[in-house]
Design a protein around this motif. Sequence first.
Motif, PDB file in Angstrom:
ATOM      1  N   SER A   1       0.824  -1.221   0.000  1.00 29.52           N
ATOM      2  CA  SER A   1       0.000   0.000   0.000  1.00 29.52           C
ATOM      3  C   SER A   1       0.847   1.255   0.000  1.00 29.52           C
ATOM      4  O   SER A   1       0.505   2.238  -0.649  1.00 29.52           O
ATOM      5  CB  SER A   1      -0.900   0.093   1.234  1.00 29.52           C
ATOM      6  N   THR A   2       1.945   1.215   0.739  1.00 29.09           N
ATOM      7  CA  THR A   2       2.821   2.404   0.773  1.00 29.09           C
ATOM      8  C   THR A   2       3.294   2.750  -0.636  1.00 29.09           C
ATOM      9  O   THR A   2       3.297   3.907  -1.042  1.00 29.09           O
ATOM     10  CB  THR A   2       4.048   2.148   1.682  1.00 29.09           C
ATOM     11  N   PHE A   3       3.665   1.716  -1.373  1.00 34.04           N
ATOM     12  CA  PHE A   3       4.123   1.929  -2.752  1.00 34.04           C
ATOM     13  C   PHE A   3       3.016   2.577  -3.590  1.00 34.04           C
ATOM     14  O   PHE A   3       3.207   3.612  -4.227  1.00 34.04           O
ATOM     15  CB  PHE A   3       4.542   0.586  -3.370  1.00 34.04           C
ATOM     16  N   LEU A   4       1.852   1.951  -3.565  1.00 34.34           N
ATOM     17  CA  LEU A   4       0.759   2.431  -4.422  1.00 34.34           C
ATOM     18  C   LEU A   4       0.288   3.825  -3.996  1.00 34.34           C
ATOM     19  O   LEU A   4       0.036   4.682  -4.842  1.00 34.34           O
ATOM     20  CB  LEU A   4      -0.400   1.423  -4.405  1.00 34.34           C
ATOM     21  N   ASP A   5       0.219   4.038  -2.690  1.00 34.90           N
ATOM     22  CA  ASP A   5      -0.215   5.356  -2.203  1.00 34.90           C
ATOM     23  C   ASP A   5       0.791   6.445  -2.571  1.00 34.90           C
ATOM     24  O   ASP A   5       0.416   7.561  -2.919  1.00 34.90           O
ATOM     25  CB  ASP A   5      -0.396   5.343  -0.671  1.00 34.90           C
ATOM     26  N   PHE A   6       2.071   6.103  -2.485  1.00 34.95           N
ATOM     27  CA  PHE A   6       3.104   7.077  -2.832  1.00 34.95           C
ATOM     28  C   PHE A   6       2.948   7.528  -4.291  1.00 34.95           C
ATOM     29  O   PHE A   6       3.003   8.718  -4.601  1.00 34.95           O
ATOM     30  CB  PHE A   6       4.504   6.471  -2.615  1.00 34.95           C
ATOM     31  N   PHE A   7       2.739   6.564  -5.170  1.00 37.03           N
ATOM     32  CA  PHE A   7       2.633   6.958  -6.576  1.00 37.03           C
ATOM     33  C   PHE A   7       1.296   7.638  -6.866  1.00 37.03           C
ATOM     34  O   PHE A   7       1.222   8.545  -7.706  1.00 37.03           O
ATOM     35  CB  PHE A   7       2.918   5.768  -7.499  1.00 37.03           C
ATOM     36  N   GLU A   8       0.271   7.262  -6.148  1.00 37.37           N
ATOM     37  CA  GLU A   8      -1.017   7.942  -6.331  1.00 37.37           C
ATOM     38  C   GLU A   8      -0.874   9.420  -5.914  1.00 37.37           C
ATOM     39  O   GLU A   8      -1.321  10.328  -6.613  1.00 37.37           O
ATOM     40  CB  GLU A   8      -2.104   7.254  -5.503  1.00 37.37           C
ATOM     41  N   LYS A   9      -0.237   9.599  -4.779  1.00 33.11           N
ATOM     42  CA  LYS A   9       0.018  10.949  -4.284  1.00 33.11           C
ATOM     43  C   LYS A   9       0.795  11.768  -5.311  1.00 33.11           C
ATOM     44  O   LYS A   9       0.658  12.971  -5.410  1.00 33.11           O
ATOM     45  CB  LYS A   9       0.888  10.818  -3.022  1.00 33.11           C
ATOM     46  N   ASN A  10       1.606  11.059  -6.096  1.00 34.45           N
ATOM     47  CA  ASN A  10       2.397  11.733  -7.116  1.00 34.45           C
ATOM     48  C   ASN A  10       1.744  11.661  -8.497  1.00 34.45           C
ATOM     49  O   ASN A  10       2.433  11.608  -9.516  1.00 34.45           O
ATOM     50  CB  ASN A  10       3.816  11.168  -7.142  1.00 34.45           C
ATOM     51  N   GLY A  11       0.421  11.612  -8.493  1.00 31.46           N
ATOM     52  CA  GLY A  11      -0.324  11.762  -9.741  1.00 31.46           C
ATOM     53  C   GLY A  11      -0.559  10.508 -10.564  1.00 31.46           C
ATOM     54  O   GLY A  11      -1.057  10.585 -11.687  1.00 31.46           O
ATOM     55  N   HIS A  12      -0.194   9.326 -10.043  1.00 31.27           N
ATOM     56  CA  HIS A  12      -0.370   8.108 -10.836  1.00 31.27           C
ATOM     57  C   HIS A  12      -1.743   7.479 -10.590  1.00 31.27           C
ATOM     58  O   HIS A  12      -2.254   7.501  -9.468  1.00 31.27           O
ATOM     59  CB  HIS A  12       0.696   7.066 -10.477  1.00 31.27           C
ATOM     60  N   GLN A  13      -2.285   6.868 -11.626  1.00 30.67           N
ATOM     61  CA  GLN A  13      -3.520   6.093 -11.483  1.00 30.67           C
ATOM     62  C   GLN A  13      -3.176   4.721 -10.906  1.00 30.67           C
ATOM     63  O   GLN A  13      -2.321   4.019 -11.444  1.00 30.67           O
ATOM     64  CB  GLN A  13      -4.159   5.921 -12.865  1.00 30.67           C
TER      65      GLN A  13
ATOM     66  N   TYR B   1      -5.284   7.940 -18.657  1.00 26.07           N
ATOM     67  CA  TYR B   1      -4.243   8.466 -17.772  1.00 26.07           C
ATOM     68  C   TYR B   1      -2.895   8.270 -18.455  1.00 26.07           C
ATOM     69  O   TYR B   1      -2.754   7.385 -19.314  1.00 26.07           O
ATOM     70  CB  TYR B   1      -4.265   7.748 -16.414  1.00 26.07           C
ATOM     71  N   SER B   2      -1.917   9.085 -18.080  1.00 24.00           N
ATOM     72  CA  SER B   2      -0.605   8.939 -18.723  1.00 24.00           C
ATOM     73  C   SER B   2       0.451   8.413 -17.761  1.00 24.00           C
ATOM     74  O   SER B   2       1.601   8.194 -18.145  1.00 24.00           O
ATOM     75  CB  SER B   2      -0.156  10.280 -19.301  1.00 24.00           C
ATOM     76  N   THR B   3       0.054   8.223 -16.485  1.00 26.14           N
ATOM     77  CA  THR B   3       0.971   7.576 -15.544  1.00 26.14           C
ATOM     78  C   THR B   3       0.163   6.611 -14.684  1.00 26.14           C
ATOM     79  O   THR B   3      -1.011   6.869 -14.391  1.00 26.14           O
ATOM     80  CB  THR B   3       1.667   8.601 -14.611  1.00 26.14           C
ATOM     81  N   ALA B   4       0.775   5.512 -14.289  1.00 27.05           N
ATOM     82  CA  ALA B   4       0.036   4.494 -13.537  1.00 27.05           C
ATOM     83  C   ALA B   4       0.969   3.766 -12.586  1.00 27.05           C
ATOM     84  O   ALA B   4       2.205   3.806 -12.742  1.00 27.05           O
ATOM     85  CB  ALA B   4      -0.598   3.494 -14.505  1.00 27.05           C
ATOM     86  N   ALA B   5       0.368   3.088 -11.596  1.00 24.29           N
ATOM     87  CA  ALA B   5       1.149   2.250 -10.677  1.00 24.29           C
ATOM     88  C   ALA B   5       0.337   1.002 -10.364  1.00 24.29           C
ATOM     89  O   ALA B   5      -0.899   1.056 -10.261  1.00 24.29           O
ATOM     90  CB  ALA B   5       1.463   3.006  -9.394  1.00 24.29           C
ATOM     91  N   SER B   6       1.031  -0.126 -10.217  1.00 21.57           N
ATOM     92  CA  SER B   6       0.310  -1.371  -9.940  1.00 21.57           C
ATOM     93  C   SER B   6       1.191  -2.326  -9.141  1.00 21.57           C
ATOM     94  O   SER B   6       2.404  -2.138  -9.018  1.00 21.57           O
ATOM     95  CB  SER B   6      -0.079  -2.063 -11.260  1.00 21.57           C
ATOM     96  N   SER B   7       0.549  -3.342  -8.575  1.00 23.45           N
ATOM     97  CA  SER B   7       1.290  -4.465  -8.042  1.00 23.45           C
ATOM     98  C   SER B   7       0.800  -5.675  -8.825  1.00 23.45           C
ATOM     99  O   SER B   7      -0.281  -6.205  -8.584  1.00 23.45           O
ATOM    100  CB  SER B   7       1.017  -4.642  -6.543  1.00 23.45           C
ATOM    101  N   GLN B   8       1.579  -6.064  -9.807  1.00 26.68           N
ATOM    102  CA  GLN B   8       1.127  -7.056 -10.784  1.00 26.68           C
ATOM    103  C   GLN B   8       1.560  -8.473 -10.396  1.00 26.68           C
ATOM    104  O   GLN B   8       2.718  -8.711 -10.081  1.00 26.68           O
ATOM    105  CB  GLN B   8       1.709  -6.685 -12.162  1.00 26.68           C
ATOM    106  N   LYS B   9       0.598  -9.383 -10.445  1.00 23.77           N
ATOM    107  CA  LYS B   9       0.902 -10.803 -10.239  1.00 23.77           C
ATOM    108  C   LYS B   9       1.773 -11.285 -11.403  1.00 23.77           C
ATOM    109  O   LYS B   9       1.453 -11.028 -12.562  1.00 23.77           O
ATOM    110  CB  LYS B   9      -0.393 -11.630 -10.251  1.00 23.77           C
TER     111      LYS B   9
END
Length: 469
Positions: free
Chosen positions: A9-21, A58-66
């Motif tokens: 969650s820290t990873f995903l929240d950090f990138f969301e905070k920085n404008g990533h979907q 969106y032009s930026t994104a973040a995920s945790s991919q299996k």
Amino acid sequence: MSGVNEIRSTFLDFFEKNGHQKVVSAPLVPRNDPTLMFVNAGMVPFKNVFTGLEQRPYSTAASSQKCVRAGGKHNDLDNVGYTARHHTFFEMLGNFSFGDYFKERAIELAWTLITKEYGLPADRLLVTIYHDDEEAAGHWKKIAGLSDDRIIRIATSDNFWSMGDTGPCGPCSEIFFDHGEGIPGGPPGSPDEDGDRFIEIWNLVFMQFDQIEPGNRIPLPRPSIDTGMGLERISAVLQGVHDNYEIDLFRALIGASAQLTGVDPDGPQKASHKVIADHLRASAFLVADGVLPSNEGRGYVLRRIMRRAMRHAQLLGAQDPLMHRLVPALVREMGQAFPELVRAEALISETLKLEETRFRTTLSRGLGLLEDASAALGSGDVLAGETAFKLYDTYGFPLDLTQDALRQRGVGVDLEGFNAAMERQKAEARAAWSGSGEAADDQIWFRIRDELGATEFLGYETEQAEGAV
Ligand code: ATP
Ligand code: MG
Ligand code: MG
Ligand code: MG
């Protein structure tokens, strides 16, 4: 100390905070690439976005991919149980820029996340770059203050990424963590880089060129970013352990396997516990995404993974099928992040139980045969191909299971002999074929799936594939 779920969650929240979907993980069976067996990196579901074939809002994104790396170009099956850092199934955390930000911002984001959010000490980190990528070297110096000796130049394909023979490609830069002097292994680029002291945690790919044809590369009009960090590896670092299998998640799974078998999780049979925990995850996630054990293609990779785990359960002395009894522990640990596990729990358990019940009838006899046939063999010798084939054909031993069983003693398998025996049998079968239709053997899986319901292919075209994480 944070657990795996918070680290994700820290990873995903950090990138969301920085404008990533935030984008949810796509299923393991790739929907856009028939040549690929399983999704093996975070960028796979975004391939068409990178090439411009597909548009996203969106032009930026973040995920945790299996991801599964158990066949094809990336195959880590033989590493499991032997290295501290490889799994067959793992999660790849990634941030992506589709023609949005490029090198400098990517390095800045990565460095901020690991040193500020995660709080890693800078003096334990080093990076690699592609040998002639001066731009990356400059950013690392300016942003991270790294000295030249901590920016290692690599001239091999390890630090140059490409999608295929043509298409987007570019240099990459990898971040390594030094787990300390007590562990054997050298820094990246050194002769003993395969050791586990310096562990690669994050790969930043700078998609910068378009390979039009061999030898002809032009700059991409809108360069892009693709990154991948193993969740289990960064978790090991953050939890102060060296081995991925010692993070909270694996402790829980190995604990369950130790409890059910009564075998010490830290004793000499530790490796079997690791293999079981790893293969449990791979099997469960593959079944949840619609793969069922069979004798070919994806289903056979799954069967190989399951049966390897089952041999290790046998080695731990399990008298009855074990794998399905570990499913509740897995669902407890990962079900919240991956609801498909909860939905498919019954199907996963039944599939494991049936496969193990059937395989156990031939497993011990096969192991007996293997023991007899290899008793006189020592390090450097090979088992006769005929024997390996008999184990495969009569006892249901995938070739790699036999190889794995012999590996500790340094005994190999005569592959030419194995293939020749296989060919001979196929030729005989063709000659005798009478058009009987599909193998009845595999029908049972489809029946189970119909009864219990599969979860996978529904998600593909719906919003599930892209909703919030
Ligand atoms: P390695 O050299 O350690 O095998 P890699 O170079 O093959 O890793 P990449 O393809 O660059 O790995 O994948 C990006 C990241 O995914 C890696 O930096 C690592 O953190 C993680 N990763 C790769 N393979 C595995 C695996 N089998 N198990 C766990 N994590 C992995
Ligand atoms: Mg690798
Ligand atoms: Mg590598
Ligand atoms: Mg790498």
